[in-house]
Write a protein that holds these residues in place. Structure first.
Motif, mmCIF file in Angstrom:
data_model
loop_
_atom_site.group_PDB
_atom_site.id
_atom_site.type_symbol
_atom_site.label_atom_id
_atom_site.label_comp_id
_atom_site.label_asym_id
_atom_site.label_seq_id
_atom_site.Cartn_x
_atom_site.Cartn_y
_atom_site.Cartn_z
ATOM 1 N N PRO A 136 82.795 48.232 24.718
ATOM 2 C CA PRO A 136 83.340 46.867 24.728
ATOM 3 C C PRO A 136 82.264 45.798 24.891
ATOM 4 O O PRO A 136 82.415 44.687 24.380
ATOM 5 C CB PRO A 136 84.308 46.885 25.919
ATOM 6 N N TYR A 137 81.170 46.121 25.590
ATOM 7 C CA TYR A 137 80.068 45.175 25.727
ATOM 8 C C TYR A 137 79.438 44.907 24.367
ATOM 9 O O TYR A 137 79.185 43.749 24.003
ATOM 10 C CB TYR A 137 78.992 45.739 26.670
ATOM 11 N N HIS A 138 79.189 45.963 23.625
ATOM 12 C CA HIS A 138 78.549 45.849 22.317
ATOM 13 C C HIS A 138 79.430 45.093 21.322
ATOM 14 O O HIS A 138 78.982 44.143 20.667
ATOM 15 C CB HIS A 138 78.244 47.260 21.802
ATOM 16 N N LEU A 139 80.703 45.496 21.225
ATOM 17 C CA LEU A 139 81.596 44.854 20.265
ATOM 18 C C LEU A 139 81.868 43.407 20.655
ATOM 19 O O LEU A 139 81.788 42.503 19.809
ATOM 20 C CB LEU A 139 82.911 45.639 20.184
ATOM 21 N N GLY A 140 82.186 43.166 21.923
ATOM 22 C CA GLY A 140 82.483 41.804 22.355
ATOM 23 C C GLY A 140 81.288 40.872 22.212
ATOM 24 O O GLY A 140 81.427 39.737 21.740
ATOM 25 N N TYR A 141 80.127 41.341 22.601
ATOM 26 C CA TYR A 141 78.902 40.523 22.482
ATOM 27 C C TYR A 141 78.632 40.177 21.024
ATOM 28 O O TYR A 141 78.331 39.014 20.696
ATOM 29 C CB TYR A 141 77.736 41.298 23.078
ATOM 30 N N SER A 142 78.764 41.169 20.134
ATOM 31 C CA SER A 142 78.514 40.918 18.711
ATOM 32 C C SER A 142 79.509 39.911 18.144
ATOM 33 O O SER A 142 79.132 39.034 17.349
ATOM 34 C CB SER A 142 78.602 42.243 17.932
ATOM 35 N N MET A 143 80.765 40.010 18.550
ATOM 36 C CA MET A 143 81.776 39.088 18.043
ATOM 37 C C MET A 143 81.553 37.672 18.553
ATOM 38 O O MET A 143 81.663 36.701 17.796
ATOM 39 C CB MET A 143 83.170 39.587 18.416
ATOM 40 N N TRP A 144 81.246 37.532 19.850
ATOM 41 C CA TRP A 144 81.016 36.183 20.371
ATOM 42 C C TRP A 144 79.783 35.550 19.738
ATOM 43 O O TRP A 144 79.783 34.343 19.439
ATOM 44 C CB TRP A 144 80.859 36.214 21.887
ATOM 45 N N GLU A 145 78.730 36.333 19.525
ATOM 46 C CA GLU A 145 77.547 35.776 18.850
ATOM 47 C C GLU A 145 77.919 35.267 17.459
ATOM 48 O O GLU A 145 77.481 34.175 17.052
ATOM 49 C CB GLU A 145 76.461 36.850 18.742
ATOM 50 N N ARG A 146 78.710 36.036 16.725
ATOM 51 C CA ARG A 146 79.115 35.633 15.372
ATOM 52 C C ARG A 146 79.990 34.368 15.427
ATOM 53 O O ARG A 146 79.802 33.437 14.628
ATOM 54 C CB ARG A 146 79.887 36.785 14.717
ATOM 55 N N ILE A 147 80.938 34.309 16.350
ATOM 56 C CA ILE A 147 81.826 33.149 16.468
ATOM 57 C C ILE A 147 81.043 31.895 16.816
ATOM 58 O O ILE A 147 81.243 30.828 16.217
ATOM 59 C CB ILE A 147 82.919 33.433 17.527
ATOM 60 N N ILE A 148 80.142 32.003 17.785
ATOM 61 C CA ILE A 148 79.373 30.824 18.221
ATOM 62 C C ILE A 148 78.435 30.363 17.114
ATOM 63 O O ILE A 148 78.256 29.158 16.882
ATOM 64 C CB ILE A 148 78.616 31.147 19.524
ATOM 65 N N GLU A 149 77.855 31.314 16.390
ATOM 66 C CA GLU A 149 76.963 30.964 15.284
ATOM 67 C C GLU A 149 77.716 30.255 14.165
ATOM 68 O O GLU A 149 77.225 29.279 13.576
ATOM 69 C CB GLU A 149 76.303 32.239 14.748
ATOM 70 N N GLN A 150 78.938 30.708 13.866
ATOM 71 C CA GLN A 150 79.674 30.172 12.724
ATOM 72 C C GLN A 150 80.549 28.971 13.079
ATOM 73 O O GLN A 150 80.745 28.083 12.253
ATOM 74 C CB GLN A 150 80.541 31.274 12.102
ATOM 75 N N GLN A 151 81.105 28.951 14.317
ATOM 76 C CA GLN A 151 82.083 27.923 14.663
ATOM 77 C C GLN A 151 81.650 27.007 15.801
ATOM 78 O O GLN A 151 82.278 25.977 16.014
ATOM 79 C CB GLN A 151 83.421 28.583 15.036
ATOM 80 N N GLY A 152 80.642 27.412 16.560
ATOM 81 C CA GLY A 152 80.168 26.562 17.645
ATOM 82 C C GLY A 152 80.748 26.956 18.997
ATOM 83 O O GLY A 152 81.763 27.652 19.087
ATOM 84 N N ILE A 153 80.095 26.475 20.044
ATOM 85 C CA ILE A 153 80.466 26.867 21.399
ATOM 86 C C ILE A 153 81.820 26.308 21.808
ATOM 87 O O ILE A 153 82.576 26.945 22.564
ATOM 88 C CB ILE A 153 79.364 26.438 22.401
ATOM 89 N N ASP A 154 82.180 25.114 21.318
ATOM 90 C CA ASP A 154 83.487 24.547 21.684
ATOM 91 C C ASP A 154 84.630 25.403 21.144
ATOM 92 O O ASP A 154 85.635 25.632 21.844
ATOM 93 C CB ASP A 154 83.615 23.112 21.161
ATOM 94 N N ALA A 155 84.487 25.879 19.909
ATOM 95 C CA ALA A 155 85.514 26.761 19.344
ATOM 96 C C ALA A 155 85.567 28.064 20.124
ATOM 97 O O ALA A 155 86.653 28.604 20.388
ATOM 98 C CB ALA A 155 85.219 27.035 17.866
ATOM 99 N N ALA A 156 84.401 28.581 20.519
ATOM 100 C CA ALA A 156 84.372 29.826 21.293
ATOM 101 C C ALA A 156 85.091 29.638 22.629
ATOM 102 O O ALA A 156 85.841 30.516 23.069
ATOM 103 C CB ALA A 156 82.929 30.265 21.522
ATOM 104 N N ARG A 157 84.891 28.508 23.268
ATOM 105 C CA ARG A 157 85.554 28.259 24.552
ATOM 106 C C ARG A 157 87.070 28.116 24.376
ATOM 107 O O ARG A 157 87.847 28.528 25.238
ATOM 108 C CB ARG A 157 84.956 27.026 25.213
ATOM 109 N N ARG A 158 87.481 27.546 23.263
ATOM 110 C CA ARG A 158 88.924 27.456 22.999
ATOM 111 C C ARG A 158 89.503 28.854 22.813
ATOM 112 O O ARG A 158 90.562 29.176 23.375
ATOM 113 C CB ARG A 158 89.167 26.607 21.747
ATOM 114 N N ILE A 159 88.823 29.702 22.035
ATOM 115 C CA ILE A 159 89.273 31.077 21.823
ATOM 116 C C ILE A 159 89.301 31.827 23.146
ATOM 117 O O ILE A 159 90.243 32.581 23.444
ATOM 118 C CB ILE A 159 88.358 31.781 20.808
ATOM 119 N N CYS A 160 88.283 31.621 23.952
ATOM 120 C CA CYS A 160 88.209 32.248 25.270
ATOM 121 C C CYS A 160 89.430 31.903 26.114
ATOM 122 O O CYS A 160 89.962 32.749 26.840
ATOM 123 C CB CYS A 160 86.927 31.782 25.972
#
Length: 462
Positions: free
Chosen positions: A305-329
């Protein structure tokens, strides 16, 4: 020379500057045996039961063989409580401190954690210790055999709560009848005619129990078992309350571990206060945490879960930005996170696939299709990882009828294990218990415990 306490204070200041909005964290260094007990019992002080001893031996063997290592355990709340092993290196505990701050930020943002913490309270350690004390009183008063029989049943049903309902539920509404309307003048005169018998009393109405399929087995047994005593009910409700507290940890594991891993990596990168040698050691520990379980050029049959979650958050933040990541969170759990944000490119990059492990030991790959991969990741999370069992009805003789909703959870039952659980339930229900289910081949089965305590269980086609 800077200490771990200094690094934690600096990380907290850095996290504030990066916009993390975390609950405060109480950090504590503990010895290895204490950490092992936390991992096994779930909390530092909990009700004693023989099953925890089996888990302890299993965990100890895995740890001694190098298959698992516990760096930290964090309990969500306000404040959060974090335990770090004193045998970790300074670099490892520095990484852990940054990781825990990421967890505390996730817990404060996420709506599921907020809902369940509001219901169950954020003081699990104190509450669990108080329950353990009440159990000790029950042991002294009723004896180990009586108390253990109740704990066997409650812990066997530990995941069987209804997360759609509140922790503190109201009883079922009374299905009372409307009072009869007052007779009019004609009815009054008719009733006193010579030879006219008095009206028969209305038939007593027994409302259906439960009024709808009830999936919160712990609550239902605590509330409606025919002969459950107060101390027995207290055990069931205590186990249920702990299940509510830990549900978000289960339902958000990939998101939560990935978010904490993203932030510990970022905090390390921006921590100019760390000595270079310590930073390199911490980064090495980070690489070990967020890699797949298998080595290079090998296939991993379990998702880290560390590997998959970390990879997904990196992709989301890179493509959509930290504000979108915080909303998803804030909005999602692992079901929404995986279904909405794991894309085909990342699945291919991570080498994900679904597979089947047969009882004869054969393992074969089933699919690299994105839908199949998502469902394979999420299937163990459905319904707290347990088969979806409902109380269908309580019959006139108070016997209990259960039904397995195998169509929705997509699994058949191990009949031997199911029989054992039914025996546990029958001890506290103290009337016959029947379960309608299917076996691992999908064939209908009917399991019945007719004699609580000395139960004879049968399994036959329904």
């Amino acid at each position: 020379m800077s200490t771990l306490e200094d690094y934690i204070a600096n990380f907290e200041q850095l996290a504030d500057g990066l916009g993390l909005e975390y609950y405060p964290v109480d950090f504590e260094l503990v010895p290895q045996n204490f950490m092992l007990e936390i991992a096994v019992y779930g909390v530092p002080v909990r009700m004693h039961h023989w099953s925890f001893g089996l888990r302890y031996i299993h965990q100890l063997l895995h740890q001694n063989m190098g298959h698992s290592r516990i760096f930290e355990v964090m309990f969500p709340g306000d404040p959060c409580r974090a335990y770090m092993m004193n045998q970790n290196s300074l670099a490892e505990n520095t990484l852990v401190a940054a990781h825990v701050i990421g967890h505390a930020d996730f817990v404060r943002r996420n709506a599921l954690f907020e809902r369940f913490l509001n219901m169950a309270g954020g003081r699990i350690l104190e509450q669990s210790a108080a329950r353990a004390h009440r159990l000790e009183l029950a042991l002294a008063r009723h004896g180990q055999q009586e108390v253990e029989a109740v704990l066997d049943a409650a812990l066997a049903l530990e995941p069987h709560i209804d997360i759609q309902k509140d922790l503190y539920r109201a009883p079922y509404p009374e299905a009372g009848q409307r009072p009869p309307a007052a007779p009019g003048p004609f009815q009054q005169r008719y009733q006193i005619l010579p030879g006219e018998a008095p009206p028969a009393a209305p038939a007593t109405h027994h409302p259906d129990l439960p009024p709808y399929p009830e999936y919160d087995l712990l609550w239902f047994i605590a509330r409606h078992a025919p002969a459950l005593q107060a101390w027995e009910r207290d055990i069931f409700l205590a186990v249920r309350e702990e299940s509510f507290y830990f549900y978000p940890v289960h339902a958000c594991q990939i998101m939560n571990e990935g978010w904490a891993s993203y932030w510990h990596a970022r905090l390390l990168r921006e921590a100019d206060f760390l000595p270079h040698a310590l930073y390199l050691q911490a980064v090495k520990a980070h690489s070990d945490v967020v890699r797949p379980y298998a080595g290079e050029h090998q296939l991993a049959l379990a998702v880290n879960p560390y590997h998959l979650g970390y990879s997904m958050w990196e992709r989301i933040i890179e493509q959509q930005g930290i504000d979108a990541a915080r909303r998803i969170c804030g909005e999602e759990d692992d079901f929404g996170f995986i279904r909405n944000y794991l894309d085909a490119d990342l699945a291919a990059e991570l080498g994900l696939f679904s597979y089947q492990a047969r009882k004869d030991g054969e393992t074969r790959m089933l699919s690299r299709g994105l839908h199949d991969i998502k469902e394979a990741i999420l299937a163990p999370k459905y319904n707290y990882g347990a088969p979806r069992i409902a109380v269908e009805r309580v019959q006139e003789d108070r016997s209990l009828i259960l039904r397995h909703d195998h169509a929705s959870d997509g699994r058949g039952l191990d009949l031997a294990a199911a029989e054992q659980v039914l025996n546990y339930v029958a001890r506290v229900w103290r009337k016959p218990v029947t379960l309608h289910t299917v076996d691992f081949r999908g064939l209908p089965r009917l399991l019945t415990v007719n004699a609580p305590g000395t139960a004879h269980t049968t399994a036959k086609p329904a």
